[in-house]
Design a protein around this motif. Structure first.
Motif, PDB file in Angstrom:
ATOM      1  N   LEU A   6     -14.038   5.743   7.350  1.00  0.00           N
ATOM      2  CA  LEU A   6     -13.914   5.858   5.893  1.00  0.00           C
ATOM      3  C   LEU A   6     -13.302   7.189   5.459  1.00  0.00           C
ATOM      4  CD1 LEU A   6     -17.300   4.301   4.796  1.00  0.00           C
ATOM      5  CD2 LEU A   6     -15.027   3.312   4.527  1.00  0.00           C
ATOM      6  N   SER A   7     -13.547   8.235   6.198  1.00  0.00           N
ATOM      7  CA  SER A   7     -13.046   9.549   5.799  1.00  0.00           C
ATOM      8  C   SER A   7     -11.531   9.690   5.955  1.00  0.00           C
ATOM      9  CB  SER A   7     -13.748  10.651   6.606  1.00  0.00           C
ATOM     10  OG  SER A   7     -13.438  10.525   7.977  1.00  0.00           O
ATOM     11  N   ILE A   8     -10.892   8.810   6.726  1.00  0.00           N
ATOM     12  CA  ILE A   8      -9.439   8.929   6.919  1.00  0.00           C
ATOM     13  C   ILE A   8      -8.643   7.847   6.193  1.00  0.00           C
ATOM     14  CG2 ILE A   8      -9.656  10.138   9.118  1.00  0.00           C
ATOM     15  CD1 ILE A   8      -9.005   7.452  10.497  1.00  0.00           C
ATOM     16  N   LEU A   9      -9.315   6.839   5.654  1.00  0.00           N
ATOM     17  CA  LEU A   9      -8.604   5.760   4.961  1.00  0.00           C
ATOM     18  C   LEU A   9      -8.272   6.155   3.529  1.00  0.00           C
ATOM     19  CD1 LEU A   9     -10.598   2.588   6.064  1.00  0.00           C
ATOM     20  CD2 LEU A   9      -8.369   3.346   6.875  1.00  0.00           C
ATOM     21  N   VAL A  10      -7.082   5.740   3.070  1.00  0.00           N
ATOM     22  CA  VAL A  10      -6.674   5.910   1.675  1.00  0.00           C
ATOM     23  C   VAL A  10      -6.089   4.583   1.196  1.00  0.00           C
ATOM     24  CG1 VAL A  10      -6.243   8.391   1.828  1.00  0.00           C
ATOM     25  CG2 VAL A  10      -4.392   6.790   2.279  1.00  0.00           C
ATOM     26  N   CYS A  11      -6.001   4.424  -0.092  1.00  0.00           N
ATOM     27  CA  CYS A  11      -5.408   3.227  -0.674  1.00  0.00           C
ATOM     28  C   CYS A  11      -3.932   3.142  -0.269  1.00  0.00           C
ATOM     29  CB  CYS A  11      -5.534   3.292  -2.192  1.00  0.00           C
ATOM     30  SG  CYS A  11      -4.740   1.926  -3.064  1.00  0.00           S
ATOM     31  N   PRO A  12      -3.497   2.009   0.281  1.00  0.00           N
ATOM     32  CA  PRO A  12      -2.097   1.891   0.674  1.00  0.00           C
ATOM     33  C   PRO A  12      -1.132   1.793  -0.511  1.00  0.00           C
ATOM     34  CG  PRO A  12      -3.243  -0.165   1.105  1.00  0.00           C
ATOM     35  CD  PRO A  12      -4.269   0.825   0.656  1.00  0.00           C
ATOM     36  N   VAL A  13      -1.629   1.533  -1.688  1.00  0.00           N
ATOM     37  CA  VAL A  13      -0.775   1.418  -2.869  1.00  0.00           C
ATOM     38  C   VAL A  13      -0.525   2.787  -3.512  1.00  0.00           C
ATOM     39  CG1 VAL A  13      -0.601   0.419  -5.195  1.00  0.00           C
ATOM     40  CG2 VAL A  13      -1.475  -0.960  -3.303  1.00  0.00           C
ATOM     41  N   CYS A  14      -1.617   3.556  -3.739  1.00  0.00           N
ATOM     42  CA  CYS A  14      -1.471   4.817  -4.471  1.00  0.00           C
ATOM     43  C   CYS A  14      -1.941   6.043  -3.684  1.00  0.00           C
ATOM     44  CB  CYS A  14      -2.229   4.736  -5.789  1.00  0.00           C
ATOM     45  SG  CYS A  14      -4.027   4.783  -5.577  1.00  0.00           S
ATOM     46  N   ARG A  15      -2.466   5.836  -2.504  1.00  0.00           N
ATOM     47  CA  ARG A  15      -3.018   6.882  -1.638  1.00  0.00           C
ATOM     48  C   ARG A  15      -4.271   7.540  -2.213  1.00  0.00           C
ATOM     49  NH1 ARG A  15       0.125   6.709   2.522  1.00  0.00           N
ATOM     50  NH2 ARG A  15       2.373   6.821   2.427  1.00  0.00           N
ATOM     51  N   SER A  32     -19.572  -6.534   6.087  1.00  0.00           N
ATOM     52  CA  SER A  32     -18.853  -7.179   4.988  1.00  0.00           C
ATOM     53  C   SER A  32     -19.058  -6.366   3.717  1.00  0.00           C
ATOM     54  CB  SER A  32     -19.321  -8.624   4.793  1.00  0.00           C
ATOM     55  OG  SER A  32     -20.672  -8.653   4.378  1.00  0.00           O
ATOM     56  N   GLY A  33     -18.135  -6.560   2.790  1.00  0.00           N
ATOM     57  CA  GLY A  33     -18.180  -5.832   1.527  1.00  0.00           C
ATOM     58  C   GLY A  33     -16.780  -5.573   1.023  1.00  0.00           C
ATOM     59  N   ASN A  34     -16.607  -4.472   0.327  1.00  0.00           N
ATOM     60  CA  ASN A  34     -15.305  -4.118  -0.239  1.00  0.00           C
ATOM     61  C   ASN A  34     -15.072  -2.627  -0.175  1.00  0.00           C
ATOM     62  OD1 ASN A  34     -14.134  -6.623  -1.522  1.00  0.00           O
ATOM     63  ND2 ASN A  34     -16.181  -6.626  -2.426  1.00  0.00           N
ATOM     64  N   LEU A  35     -13.814  -2.270  -0.001  1.00  0.00           N
ATOM     65  CA  LEU A  35     -13.368  -0.910  -0.233  1.00  0.00           C
ATOM     66  C   LEU A  35     -12.767  -0.918  -1.629  1.00  0.00           C
ATOM     67  CD1 LEU A  35     -11.584  -0.197   3.156  1.00  0.00           C
ATOM     68  CD2 LEU A  35     -13.756   0.754   2.382  1.00  0.00           C
ATOM     69  N   TYR A  36     -12.995   0.121  -2.404  1.00  0.00           N
ATOM     70  CA  TYR A  36     -12.521   0.166  -3.776  1.00  0.00           C
ATOM     71  C   TYR A  36     -11.764   1.467  -4.030  1.00  0.00           C
ATOM     72  CZ  TYR A  36     -12.621   0.490  -8.856  1.00  0.00           C
ATOM     73  OH  TYR A  36     -12.264   0.621 -10.171  1.00  0.00           O
ATOM     74  N   CYS A  37     -10.586   1.333  -4.645  1.00  0.00           N
ATOM     75  CA  CYS A  37      -9.800   2.495  -5.050  1.00  0.00           C
ATOM     76  C   CYS A  37     -10.065   2.753  -6.534  1.00  0.00           C
ATOM     77  CB  CYS A  37      -8.309   2.260  -4.814  1.00  0.00           C
ATOM     78  SG  CYS A  37      -7.308   3.643  -5.410  1.00  0.00           S
ATOM     79  N   GLY A  38     -10.666   3.880  -6.837  1.00  0.00           N
ATOM     80  CA  GLY A  38     -10.952   4.235  -8.221  1.00  0.00           C
ATOM     81  C   GLY A  38      -9.709   4.619  -9.003  1.00  0.00           C
ATOM     82  N   LYS A  39      -8.662   5.013  -8.297  1.00  0.00           N
ATOM     83  CA  LYS A  39      -7.432   5.448  -8.970  1.00  0.00           C
ATOM     84  C   LYS A  39      -6.633   4.269  -9.520  1.00  0.00           C
ATOM     85  CE  LYS A  39      -3.513   8.530  -8.142  1.00  0.00           C
ATOM     86  NZ  LYS A  39      -2.848   9.362  -7.139  1.00  0.00           N
ATOM     87  N   TYR A  43      -9.528  -3.657  -5.097  1.00  0.00           N
ATOM     88  CA  TYR A  43     -10.523  -3.896  -4.064  1.00  0.00           C
ATOM     89  C   TYR A  43      -9.840  -4.388  -2.795  1.00  0.00           C
ATOM     90  CZ  TYR A  43     -14.461  -3.607  -7.290  1.00  0.00           C
ATOM     91  OH  TYR A  43     -15.389  -3.165  -8.176  1.00  0.00           O
ATOM     92  N   TYR A  44     -10.333  -3.928  -1.645  1.00  0.00           N
ATOM     93  CA  TYR A  44      -9.875  -4.390  -0.332  1.00  0.00           C
ATOM     94  C   TYR A  44     -11.079  -4.974   0.385  1.00  0.00           C
ATOM     95  CZ  TYR A  44      -5.854  -1.569  -1.526  1.00  0.00           C
ATOM     96  OH  TYR A  44      -4.769  -1.045  -2.175  1.00  0.00           O
ATOM     97  N   PRO A  45     -11.063  -6.275   0.684  1.00  0.00           N
ATOM     98  CA  PRO A  45     -12.242  -6.905   1.282  1.00  0.00           C
ATOM     99  C   PRO A  45     -12.463  -6.498   2.739  1.00  0.00           C
ATOM    100  CG  PRO A  45     -10.433  -8.478   1.129  1.00  0.00           C
ATOM    101  CD  PRO A  45      -9.982  -7.229   0.443  1.00  0.00           C
ATOM    102  N   ILE A  46     -13.728  -6.459   3.116  1.00  0.00           N
ATOM    103  CA  ILE A  46     -14.136  -6.255   4.506  1.00  0.00           C
ATOM    104  C   ILE A  46     -14.862  -7.528   4.924  1.00  0.00           C
ATOM    105  CG2 ILE A  46     -15.492  -4.888   6.133  1.00  0.00           C
ATOM    106  CD1 ILE A  46     -15.424  -2.632   3.976  1.00  0.00           C
ATOM    107  N   GLU A  47     -14.343  -8.197   5.946  1.00  0.00           N
ATOM    108  CA  GLU A  47     -14.961  -9.423   6.452  1.00  0.00           C
ATOM    109  C   GLU A  47     -15.026  -9.352   7.970  1.00  0.00           C
ATOM    110  OE1 GLU A  47     -12.647 -12.684   5.001  1.00  0.00           O
ATOM    111  OE2 GLU A  47     -13.077 -12.215   2.914  1.00  0.00           O
ATOM    112  N   LEU A  54      -4.151  -5.044   2.976  1.00  0.00           N
ATOM    113  CA  LEU A  54      -2.932  -5.514   2.321  1.00  0.00           C
ATOM    114  C   LEU A  54      -3.092  -5.442   0.812  1.00  0.00           C
ATOM    115  CD1 LEU A  54      -2.087  -8.709   4.396  1.00  0.00           C
ATOM    116  CD2 LEU A  54      -0.792  -6.582   4.327  1.00  0.00           C
ATOM    117  N   PRO A  55      -2.029  -5.096   0.085  1.00  0.00           N
ATOM    118  CA  PRO A  55      -2.082  -5.153  -1.373  1.00  0.00           C
ATOM    119  C   PRO A  55      -2.394  -6.584  -1.817  1.00  0.00           C
ATOM    120  CG  PRO A  55      -0.139  -3.953  -0.659  1.00  0.00           C
ATOM    121  CD  PRO A  55      -0.747  -4.587   0.566  1.00  0.00           C
TER     122      PRO A  55
END
Length: 62
Positions: A6-15, A32-39, A43-47, A54-55
């Motif tokens: 989690l500490s190295i991942l960024v949103c692929p759309v806006c970083r 399972s769950g979601n990653l969320y970009c506040g910027k 949401y990016y699903p985790i399954e 992917l966007p």
């Protein structure tokens, strides 16, 4: 997905920084769950321990 990544991942759309909203987890992994970009509010699903980074417009194609 491993919690330590989690500490190295960024949103692929806006970083932007991603936060996790787990539905199922153990000590070391998000199952399972979601990653969320506040910027950019995406949401990016985790399954099955895999984050789909992917966007949204490309998710249905793969």
């Amino acid at each position: 997905m491993k919690k330590e990544t989690l500490s190295i991942l960024v949103c692929p759309v806006c970083r932007g920084k991603l936060t996790v909203k787990p539905e199922a987890e153990n000590e070391t992994e998000i199952i399972s769950g979601n990653l969320y970009c506040g910027k950019c509010s995406i949401y990016y699903p985790i399954e099955n321990k895999i984050a789909n980074m992917l966007p949204p417009e490309l998710r249905d194609e793969f």
